[in-house]
Design an enzyme around this catalytic site. Structure first.
Site, PDB file in Angstrom:
ATOM      1  CD  GLU A  24       0.847   2.597   2.995  1.00 33.75           C
ATOM      2  OE1 GLU A  24       1.693   2.064   3.577  1.00 33.75           O
ATOM      3  OE2 GLU A  24       1.003   3.381   2.140  1.00 33.75           O
ATOM      4  CD  GLU A  60       4.174   6.001   5.414  1.00 39.86           C
ATOM      5  OE1 GLU A  60       5.319   5.706   5.506  1.00 39.86           O
ATOM      6  OE2 GLU A  60       3.303   5.025   5.995  1.00 39.86           O
TER       7      GLU A  60
HETATM    8  C1  BGP Z   1       4.481   2.686   4.244  1.00 40.79           C
HETATM    9  C2  BGP Z   1       4.755   3.327   2.932  1.00 40.79           C
HETATM   10  C3  BGP Z   1       4.394   2.097   1.731  1.00 40.79           C
HETATM   11  C4  BGP Z   1       5.021   0.733   2.205  1.00 40.79           C
HETATM   12  C5  BGP Z   1       4.896   0.216   3.619  1.00 40.79           C
HETATM   13  C6  BGP Z   1       5.626  -0.880   3.823  1.00 40.79           C
HETATM   14  O1  BGP Z   1       5.547   3.173   5.024  1.00 40.79           O
HETATM   15  O2  BGP Z   1       3.870   3.866   2.556  1.00 40.79           O
HETATM   16  O3  BGP Z   1       4.757   2.569   0.628  1.00 40.79           O
HETATM   17  O4  BGP Z   1       6.176   0.580   1.668  1.00 40.79           O
HETATM   18  O5  BGP Z   1       5.363   1.342   4.386  1.00 40.79           O
HETATM   19  O6  BGP Z   1       6.779  -0.893   3.957  1.00 40.79           O
HETATM   20  P1  BGP Z   1       7.871  -1.760   3.795  1.00 40.79           P
HETATM   21  O7  BGP Z   1       7.873  -2.135   2.436  1.00 40.79           O
HETATM   22  O8  BGP Z   1       9.344  -1.164   4.070  1.00 40.79           O
HETATM   23  O9  BGP Z   1       7.705  -2.927   4.633  1.00 40.79           O
END
Ligand code: BGP
Length: 468
Positions: free
Chosen positions: A375, A160
């Site tokens: 993800e 990302e």
């Molecule tokens: C993505 C990242 C992760 C994780 C996820 C959830 O952008 O790659 O590392 O954090 O988001 O995000 P958050 O924890 O802000 O809800």
């Protein structure tokens, strides 16, 4: 009822800083997050899920619940505490052990080199705005390919790039907390893409047996009112800054004329520019056809309305529904009042957006080789009742998105796997410990793991491949 292919990877995702804890242990170098979180005094990266010590338990659980893949990342500052120079042997040994444990449990590791955690020394030196750090990243990548190249079949350069650059310079969400600096945002995205390209070229020179890819967060931008031309333009601009810029760089190397023009005009409305250095385009163009896969992180889509005012943002970092505000000068404002369910953090639950994104890549970048959904998942305030966690909304969320993926496969898209964010509950960058995503509930005081209802659902999915 839809079904997933037999060889489809069903995995869980983690990231070093969010899972490992042990931030100051065994010679690990500091990252900017250590200092920033200590200053903020809300929560810290310790203990996270103590994966540094508990990974054998998490891998045993993964195998028992039918997972055949895991995303892990190598913390750059465990290997090079300063980001370059002196090597930390304990850090090097840790990842050999972790990767071996994955294979022992038949859980294929997909290994990311950068997941938001530049070593502090380099971060303080400008992070990816400083081109010397591009060289340091490539050296770190080369070290990892040489050290672990025979143990790892799937490499990911960056996780990302957009979230790093926007979090740091546009949204004030990540250290150094700057806002509305979209010139810096684009410059750092460009520099990270050059670092990615150079790492891919190095990897391919080594003639190892594995594959290499990159992960982008790719969330569709739709016009709030599709009938209104101004909303359509707003969505297009936001999509170009967030998605097309990176997709063009990834698959074409160069920007298409339209992407180039939109990026330049949005930047100039904000009195900003960015620089493409000599040789960058050649490297980006040489790396593009060598890429083995693209990882898509997808959580939500965005509906954009025409906006004339000044920049304005309110981040919902606590799960207080309805408090999000995003309005960008020269682009548009994000809307939340559509008839679409959303999480407590105002993330719109919209599987159709994932379908649209996958099919768009297939259509617009026909040289893509394969895709993984690296993800996807639902942040939720799980209730722990007598050792059980009934997270039915999360099951519905996963099911909806898997159905969308299965549909794209039926229509010819080459999607080969899905990694739920997250394997177990982990630390969340901007939300700390009350935003949970895992299949396995983590009691952060005792570090005990408890399978949620979703873990049992995932297990039957992995056995039958039927999405029901
Ligand atoms: C993505 C990242 C992760 C994780 C996820 C959830 O952008 O790659 O590392 O954090 O988001 O995000 P958050 O924890 O802000 O809800």
């Amino acid at each position: 009822m839809k079904q997933l292919p037999e060889n489809f990877i069903l995995g869980g995702a983690t990231a070093a800083y969010q899972a490992e804890g042990a931030t100051q242990e065994d010679g690990k170098g500091r990252v900017a997050w250590d200092t920033y979180l200590a200053k903020e005094e809300r929560y810290t990266g310790d203990p996270a899920s103590d994966f540094y010590h508990k990974y054998p338990i998490d891998l045993e659980l993964s195998e028992r619940f039918g997972l055949n893949g895991i995303r892990i990342s190598i913390a750059w500052s465990r290997i090079f505490p300063k980001g370059f120079g002196e090597i930390n042997p304990k850090g090097v040994a840790f990842y050999h052990d972790l990767i071996a444990e994955c294979h022992k449990h038949h859980v294929e590791p997909f290994v990311t080199l950068h997941h938001f955690d530049t070593p502090e020394v380099l971060f303080d030196n400008g992070d990816f705005l400083n081109r010397e750090n591009v060289d340091h990243f490539v050296n770190f990548a080369k070290f990892c390919f040489e050290e672990y190249g025979n143990e790892v079949n799937y490499w990911i350069t960056f996780n990302e790039i957009l979230s790093v650059a926007a979090g740091q310079y546009l949204l004030g969400k990540f250290p150094p907390n700057e806002r509305f600096e979209n010139g810096k945002m684009v410059q750092s995205m460009h520099n990270m893409m050059v670092a990615h390209a150079r790492a891919v070229l190095e990897y391919k020179k080594m003639d190892l047996n594995g594959e290499i890819g990159i992960i982008h967060i790719l969330e569709q931008r739709y016009p709030y009112n599709p009938e209104d031309e101004r909303d359509r333009l707003a969505a297009k601009k936001d999509d170009t800054m967030s998605n097309r810029f990176l997709l063009d760089r990834t698959f074409l190397g160069e920007l298409s004329p339209e992407t180039d023009e939109i990026v330049a005009s949005v930047l100039s409305q904000n009195n900003k520019t960015y620089t493409v250095y000599d040789g960058d385009l050649e490297e980006l163009k040489a790396a593009a056809p060598l890429l083995d896969f693209l990882g898509i992180n997808y959580y939500q889509s965005t509906f954009v309305e025409y906006y004339e005012g000044e920049n304005d943002i309110n981040l919902n970092g606590t799960g207080e529904k309805g408090t999000s505000l995003y309005a960008f000068k020269g682009i548009g404002e994000y809307k939340f009042d559509m008839d679409i369910p959303r999480t407590d953090w105002d993330w719109l639950i919209y599987p159709q957006g994932l379908y649209d994104m996958i099919m768009r890549i297939v259509r617009d970048y026909p040289n893509y080789k394969k895709l993984y959904i690296t993800e996807n998942g639902m942040g939720y305030k799980d209730d722990f009742v007598d050792g059980t966690i009934d997270d039915q909304p999360r099951i519905e969320y996963i099911k909806g998105h898997l159905e969308a993926i299965a549909q794209t496969i039926e229509e010819g898209a080459n999607v080969q796997g899905y990694f739920l964010w997250s394997l177990m509950d982990v630390f969340s960058w901007a939300n700390g410990y009350n935003k949970r995503y895992g299949l396995f509930y983590v009691d952060f005081d005792t570090q005990q793991r408890y399978p949620k209802k979703s873990a049992y659902w995932y297990k039957q999915l992995s056995e039958t491949r039927l999405i029901r």
